[in-house]
Design a protein around this motif. Structure first.
Motif, PDB file in Angstrom:
ATOM      1  N   THR A  43       0.877  -1.168   0.000  1.00  0.00           N
ATOM      2  CA  THR A  43       0.000   0.000   0.000  1.00  0.00           C
ATOM      3  C   THR A  43       0.910   1.212   0.000  1.00  0.00           C
ATOM      4  OG1 THR A  43      -1.724  -1.158   1.228  1.00  0.00           O
ATOM      5  CG2 THR A  43      -1.812   1.254   1.218  1.00  0.00           C
ATOM      6  N   MET A  44       0.822   2.016  -1.044  1.00  0.00           N
ATOM      7  CA  MET A  44       1.686   3.179  -1.214  1.00  0.00           C
ATOM      8  C   MET A  44       0.860   4.443  -0.967  1.00  0.00           C
ATOM      9  SD  MET A  44       4.865   4.017  -2.289  1.00  0.00           S
ATOM     10  CE  MET A  44       5.465   2.878  -3.513  1.00  0.00           C
ATOM     11  N   THR A  45       1.273   5.248   0.016  1.00  0.00           N
ATOM     12  CA  THR A  45       0.605   6.503   0.335  1.00  0.00           C
ATOM     13  C   THR A  45       1.547   7.652   0.016  1.00  0.00           C
ATOM     14  OG1 THR A  45      -0.606   5.418   2.129  1.00  0.00           O
ATOM     15  CG2 THR A  45      -0.531   7.833   2.155  1.00  0.00           C
ATOM     16  N   VAL A  46       1.077   8.599  -0.770  1.00  0.00           N
ATOM     17  CA  VAL A  46       1.867   9.783  -1.092  1.00  0.00           C
ATOM     18  C   VAL A  46       1.801  10.727   0.102  1.00  0.00           C
ATOM     19  CG1 VAL A  46       2.156  11.724  -2.673  1.00  0.00           C
ATOM     20  CG2 VAL A  46       1.372   9.514  -3.542  1.00  0.00           C
ATOM     21  N   ILE A  47       2.949  11.148   0.595  1.00  0.00           N
ATOM     22  CA  ILE A  47       3.005  12.064   1.732  1.00  0.00           C
ATOM     23  C   ILE A  47       3.062  13.502   1.242  1.00  0.00           C
ATOM     24  CG2 ILE A  47       4.371  12.792   3.734  1.00  0.00           C
ATOM     25  CD1 ILE A  47       5.301   9.836   3.931  1.00  0.00           C
ATOM     26  N   GLU A  48       3.942  13.764   0.281  1.00  0.00           N
ATOM     27  CA  GLU A  48       4.104  15.109  -0.263  1.00  0.00           C
ATOM     28  C   GLU A  48       4.458  14.979  -1.739  1.00  0.00           C
ATOM     29  OE1 GLU A  48       6.178  19.220   1.258  1.00  0.00           O
ATOM     30  OE2 GLU A  48       7.229  17.348   1.628  1.00  0.00           O
ATOM     31  N   GLY A  49       3.940  15.884  -2.570  1.00  0.00           N
ATOM     32  CA  GLY A  49       4.167  15.804  -4.004  1.00  0.00           C
ATOM     33  C   GLY A  49       3.068  14.985  -4.647  1.00  0.00           C
ATOM     34  N   GLU A  50       3.386  14.355  -5.790  1.00  0.00           N
ATOM     35  CA  GLU A  50       2.410  13.500  -6.454  1.00  0.00           C
ATOM     36  C   GLU A  50       3.112  12.481  -7.332  1.00  0.00           C
ATOM     37  OE1 GLU A  50      -0.003  16.428  -8.546  1.00  0.00           O
ATOM     38  OE2 GLU A  50       0.971  15.875 -10.419  1.00  0.00           O
ATOM     39  N   MET A  51       2.432  11.352  -7.543  1.00  0.00           N
ATOM     40  CA  MET A  51       2.934  10.267  -8.388  1.00  0.00           C
ATOM     41  C   MET A  51       1.899   9.984  -9.468  1.00  0.00           C
ATOM     42  SD  MET A  51       4.154   7.344  -5.742  1.00  0.00           S
ATOM     43  CE  MET A  51       5.265   7.706  -4.396  1.00  0.00           C
ATOM     44  N   GLY A  67      -1.708  12.430   0.558  1.00  0.00           N
ATOM     45  CA  GLY A  67      -2.826  11.878   1.307  1.00  0.00           C
ATOM     46  C   GLY A  67      -3.564  10.763   0.591  1.00  0.00           C
ATOM     47  N   GLU A  68      -3.261  10.552  -0.687  1.00  0.00           N
ATOM     48  CA  GLU A  68      -3.926   9.496  -1.447  1.00  0.00           C
ATOM     49  C   GLU A  68      -3.054   8.245  -1.498  1.00  0.00           C
ATOM     50  OE1 GLU A  68      -6.658  12.171  -4.424  1.00  0.00           O
ATOM     51  OE2 GLU A  68      -4.686  11.531  -5.170  1.00  0.00           O
ATOM     52  N   ALA A  69      -3.685   7.095  -1.664  1.00  0.00           N
ATOM     53  CA  ALA A  69      -2.961   5.818  -1.646  1.00  0.00           C
ATOM     54  C   ALA A  69      -3.443   4.908  -2.765  1.00  0.00           C
ATOM     55  CB  ALA A  69      -3.144   5.130  -0.300  1.00  0.00           C
ATOM     56  N   TYR A  70      -2.586   3.961  -3.132  1.00  0.00           N
ATOM     57  CA  TYR A  70      -2.943   2.912  -4.072  1.00  0.00           C
ATOM     58  C   TYR A  70      -2.290   1.618  -3.614  1.00  0.00           C
ATOM     59  CZ  TYR A  70       1.625   4.118  -6.132  1.00  0.00           C
ATOM     60  OH  TYR A  70       2.962   4.390  -6.323  1.00  0.00           O
TER      61      TYR A  70
END
Length: 93
Positions: A43-51, A67-70
């Motif tokens: 489960t990958m959660t973005v903390i800062e920035g974007e992917m 704040g979003e995860a995949y």
């Protein structure tokens, strides 16, 4: 014990640790395009920035912001693009 990991000519770095909930890494990616492979469910959660991510079995790219995860199943590969330094939390199951 905290482990230190470096990938893609030092463009992706992370610190690994284990808690009662399991293994996790906190990391930072420099701008670029990367292909990752999994050995466990992640489960990958973005903390800062974007992917911008192309998940396994998908033809579409999706952008995940702070704040979003995949999730990615075990034994899969996926593609990631980042335009600015981006930090993340990866939790393994």
């Amino acid at each position: 014990m905290i482990s230190e990991n470096s990938y893609f000519n030092n463009n992706v770095k992370s610190l690994g640790y284990t808690t009662a909930e399991g293994k996790s890494t906190l990391g930072v990616m420099e701008p670029g395009e990367y292909e990752f492979s999994t050995s466990l469910h992640e489960t990958m959660t973005v903390i800062e920035g974007e992917m911008t991510v192309k998940l396994p079995n998908s033809n579409e790219w999706a952008t995940y912001k702070a704040g979003e995860a995949y999730e990615i199943d075990a034994n899969k590969s996926f593609l990631v693009k980042v335009g600015t330094q981006t930090s993340y939390l990866c939790q393994y199951q």
